[in-house]
Design a protein around this motif. Sequence first.
Motif, PDB file in Angstrom:
ATOM      1  N   VAL A   1       0.835  -1.118   0.018  1.00  0.00           N
ATOM      2  CA  VAL A   1       0.138   0.015   0.165  1.00  0.00           C
ATOM      3  C   VAL A   1       0.954   1.297   0.120  1.00  0.00           C
ATOM      4  N   LEU A   2       1.921   1.323   0.887  1.00  0.00           N
ATOM      5  CA  LEU A   2       2.907   2.296   0.795  1.00  0.00           C
ATOM      6  C   LEU A   2       3.578   2.826  -0.557  1.00  0.00           C
ATOM      7  N   ARG A   3       3.969   1.383  -0.979  1.00  0.00           N
ATOM      8  CA  ARG A   3       4.293   1.670  -2.349  1.00  0.00           C
ATOM      9  C   ARG A   3       3.504   2.208  -3.327  1.00  0.00           C
ATOM     10  N   GLN A   4       2.378   1.951  -3.316  1.00  0.00           N
ATOM     11  CA  GLN A   4       1.264   2.475  -4.150  1.00  0.00           C
ATOM     12  C   GLN A   4       1.225   4.049  -3.995  1.00  0.00           C
ATOM     13  N   LYS A   5       1.276   4.356  -2.853  1.00  0.00           N
ATOM     14  CA  LYS A   5       1.416   5.869  -2.523  1.00  0.00           C
ATOM     15  C   LYS A   5       2.451   6.492  -2.998  1.00  0.00           C
ATOM     16  N   ASP A   6       3.522   5.883  -3.101  1.00  0.00           N
ATOM     17  CA  ASP A   6       4.809   6.534  -3.689  1.00  0.00           C
ATOM     18  C   ASP A   6       4.458   6.857  -5.217  1.00  0.00           C
ATOM     19  N   ASN A   7       3.901   5.685  -5.898  1.00  0.00           N
ATOM     20  CA  ASN A   7       3.604   6.116  -7.238  1.00  0.00           C
ATOM     21  C   ASN A   7       2.568   7.172  -7.598  1.00  0.00           C
ATOM     22  N   ILE A   8       1.527   7.380  -6.300  1.00  0.00           N
ATOM     23  CA  ILE A   8       0.717   8.591  -6.471  1.00  0.00           C
ATOM     24  C   ILE A   8       1.466   9.860  -6.363  1.00  0.00           C
ATOM     25  N   LEU A   9       2.577   9.916  -5.724  1.00  0.00           N
ATOM     26  CA  LEU A   9       3.482  11.149  -5.353  1.00  0.00           C
ATOM     27  C   LEU A   9       4.264  11.314  -6.810  1.00  0.00           C
ATOM     28  N   ASP A  10       4.747  10.294  -7.438  1.00  0.00           N
ATOM     29  CA  ASP A  10       5.485  10.467  -8.798  1.00  0.00           C
ATOM     30  C   ASP A  10       4.306  11.064  -9.792  1.00  0.00           C
ATOM     31  N   ARG A  11       3.251  10.333  -9.845  1.00  0.00           N
ATOM     32  CA  ARG A  11       2.379  10.921 -10.904  1.00  0.00           C
ATOM     33  C   ARG A  11       1.788  12.180 -10.633  1.00  0.00           C
ATOM     34  N   LEU A  12       1.795  12.924  -9.472  1.00  0.00           N
ATOM     35  CA  LEU A  12       1.347  13.940  -9.117  1.00  0.00           C
ATOM     36  C   LEU A  12       2.526  15.030  -9.314  1.00  0.00           C
ATOM     37  N   ASN A  13       3.578  14.693  -8.906  1.00  0.00           N
ATOM     38  CA  ASN A  13       4.727  15.433  -9.092  1.00  0.00           C
ATOM     39  C   ASN A  13       5.034  15.584 -10.688  1.00  0.00           C
ATOM     40  N   LEU A  14       4.910  14.683 -11.230  1.00  0.00           N
ATOM     41  CA  LEU A  14       5.158  14.786 -12.959  1.00  0.00           C
ATOM     42  C   LEU A  14       3.962  15.542 -13.713  1.00  0.00           C
ATOM     43  N   ALA A  15       2.737  15.513 -13.303  1.00  0.00           N
ATOM     44  CA  ALA A  15       1.867  16.317 -13.536  1.00  0.00           C
ATOM     45  C   ALA A  15       2.060  17.778 -13.306  1.00  0.00           C
ATOM     46  N   ILE A  16       2.374  18.049 -12.284  1.00  0.00           N
ATOM     47  CA  ILE A  16       2.692  19.370 -11.659  1.00  0.00           C
ATOM     48  C   ILE A  16       4.027  19.962 -12.303  1.00  0.00           C
ATOM     49  N   LYS A  17       4.958  19.361 -12.707  1.00  0.00           N
ATOM     50  CA  LYS A  17       6.149  19.715 -13.565  1.00  0.00           C
ATOM     51  C   LYS A  17       5.678  20.003 -14.783  1.00  0.00           C
ATOM     52  N   GLN A  18       5.038  19.183 -15.429  1.00  0.00           N
ATOM     53  CA  GLN A  18       4.556  19.329 -16.951  1.00  0.00           C
ATOM     54  C   GLN A  18       3.650  20.594 -16.886  1.00  0.00           C
ATOM     55  N   TYR A  19       2.612  20.790 -16.051  1.00  0.00           N
ATOM     56  CA  TYR A  19       1.722  21.748 -16.097  1.00  0.00           C
ATOM     57  C   TYR A  19       2.475  23.251 -15.972  1.00  0.00           C
ATOM     58  N   LEU A  20       3.534  23.048 -14.919  1.00  0.00           N
ATOM     59  CA  LEU A  20       4.168  24.599 -14.613  1.00  0.00           C
ATOM     60  C   LEU A  20       5.082  24.888 -16.050  1.00  0.00           C
ATOM     61  N   THR A  21       6.003  23.814 -16.279  1.00  0.00           N
ATOM     62  CA  THR A  21       6.841  24.107 -17.510  1.00  0.00           C
ATOM     63  C   THR A  21       6.104  24.385 -18.865  1.00  0.00           C
ATOM     64  N   SER A  22       4.699  24.252 -19.008  1.00  0.00           N
ATOM     65  CA  SER A  22       4.211  24.398 -20.024  1.00  0.00           C
ATOM     66  C   SER A  22       3.605  25.989 -20.106  1.00  0.00           C
ATOM     67  N   ILE A  23       3.662  26.662 -19.369  1.00  0.00           N
ATOM     68  CA  ILE A  23       3.452  27.912 -18.884  1.00  0.00           C
ATOM     69  C   ILE A  23       4.449  28.705 -19.857  1.00  0.00           C
ATOM     70  N   ASP A  24       3.816  29.617 -20.575  1.00  0.00           N
ATOM     71  CA  ASP A  24       4.626  30.680 -21.511  1.00  0.00           C
ATOM     72  C   ASP A  24       5.597  31.388 -20.307  1.00  0.00           C
ATOM     73  N   PRO A  25       6.970  31.362 -20.481  1.00  0.00           N
ATOM     74  CA  PRO A  25       7.818  32.056 -19.516  1.00  0.00           C
ATOM     75  C   PRO A  25       7.734  33.541 -19.858  1.00  0.00           C
ATOM     76  N   ASP A  26       7.267  34.061 -21.162  1.00  0.00           N
ATOM     77  CA  ASP A  26       7.366  35.359 -21.100  1.00  0.00           C
ATOM     78  C   ASP A  26       6.056  36.074 -20.448  1.00  0.00           C
ATOM     79  N   GLU A  27       5.188  35.254 -20.278  1.00  0.00           N
ATOM     80  CA  GLU A  27       4.038  36.117 -19.569  1.00  0.00           C
ATOM     81  C   GLU A  27       4.157  35.986 -17.743  1.00  0.00           C
ATOM     82  N   LEU A  28       5.523  35.588 -17.557  1.00  0.00           N
ATOM     83  CA  LEU A  28       5.649  35.642 -16.110  1.00  0.00           C
ATOM     84  C   LEU A  28       6.571  36.787 -15.602  1.00  0.00           C
ATOM     85  N   SER A  29       6.028  37.042 -14.537  1.00  0.00           N
ATOM     86  CA  SER A  29       6.978  38.244 -13.859  1.00  0.00           C
ATOM     87  C   SER A  29       7.997  37.783 -13.226  1.00  0.00           C
TER      88      SER A  29
END
Length: 561
Positions: free
Chosen positions: A371-399
Amino acid sequence: MSLILAAISLAGHIALLLWGTHMVQTGVQRAFGPSLRSFLNRALSNRIKAFFAGLGVTAILQSSTATGLMASGFAASGLVRLVPALAVMLGANVGTTLIVQVLSFDVAAASPALILVGVIMFRRANNPQVHDLGRVFIGLGFMLLALHQLLDALTAYSATHAFEVALAAIASAPMISLLLAAALTWAAHSSVAVVLLIMTLSAKGLVDPYQAFALGLGANLGTAINPVIEGQSGSDLSAKRLPIGNLLTRIIGITIVFAGLPQIASWMTAIDGDGARVVANFHTAFNLVVAIVVMPFLTPLSNLLVRLLPERLDEGDPGQPRYLDPSAKETPVVALQAAAREVLRLVDTFGEMLQGTKEALNSTDRRALSVLRQKDNILDRLNLAIKQYLTSIDPDELSEGDRRRLNEILLFSTGLEHAGDVLDQNVLPHLAKRLRRGIKFSREDEGELGQLLARLSTNLRTAAALFMSQDERVARLLTDEKIVFRRAEREGTDQHFKRMREGDLNAAETSSLHLDLLRDFKQINSHLIAATAYPILEQYGELMQSRMKPAPVGARNAGEN
């Protein structure tokens, strides 16, 4: 009565073959599984490299099902595109035929030596990898022994009336034979074992090449069914694209080959008349030809699978992001808030992992570790989604402030993933070792470890508060927690050496495991601090570059002279 004994004898030999195959697969997965998974992930950049990676990994694992499940996980989590993942499966289908080629030769005499070497490695080696490789050698020995015994048993019972009736039924209905072999392969989770069984029947002349090839096609069909059934479940059908695509290519290939099977059988027997070899050659040729024919059409196949199996968000899946709204990326400040809110889900998941670890310290429930290993998989999937989301933001639009906040979110998210990896790759194996060896922590050790885990949970909540507030005072409080874990590790080391000097080997083994856990907890705490407190202290100029005291002025001048 003799019929019952014959059936039991054959079933026992087949069971030994299946068990030997299982030992080889599990031994290799335990010895090389993580590194093979990493290698496979790195090789999925294009279809050619992916094909040979799938072939190589499956040749080592001897399980196209295991390779298929790994590739399905990568594809379902968005780590790789569907085209190279499909190429992996084509390579895996070819790779699983290689050991069949080896065992098609008469190598039964090596069985006792393989089992002897395997037992020595399994029982005497302290190295876990050598221990697991011993399991592989034992499994290979069992497979060869089972094949030899199957040949003898089939020779003894081939003249019986019941056996002749069964073989006649196979010969009269090749389609039924194909489906029977598919069902047996699905149930056994091993096309290798089933193809070896077909080779044995063919070697003794109990089935002709046409019948053997029909059974072989069934084995190829059955092994493609397993990843479809055992892959990721849920309402999101996109997770099934890869195994269903592999199954479709198998079905198309089997349909075409089955129609021309009589002619193919005459061609193959003209090349090599040996019963076992002709089955192995057909098995390899079928998978190789399917791979060559299908490879150029992977892109349209991928597009078809995407249309037929659209992505659907499973609200009940904890690994699916909930707040990463794609439309919010046009307004970076809103997107950053959404990402920060998603990171707090990482905090909750890791908090559950820490609580579960505390409960597992002296527990005998192995399922809790899964069960704990499955939760680590959840961490990995969420972290990947967050990184993909943030790195897809246009940097020119960021202050400038937006860029700083984006980096803070990425740093904290990655730090939580790293902390989860330490727990998954270090702490959980230590707890699994405790279960295997029957070790039980003393009440004092369990209490100390439990207190440190509780302190880690508190520090996790503090880190989350600091992530939101960016308060310098909270950063200082969190950084001071390093002293507690450093002291616990030092005292644990002293206690361990004291027990060794006293000659208490059992207590010394327990304290060694206890010391390993202390180091892991210290590392987890360091990840939390480095991901939240250090950037803030550095921003305010409060972070020293070194823990060493400055040298006296006179000493510095002497060194310069």
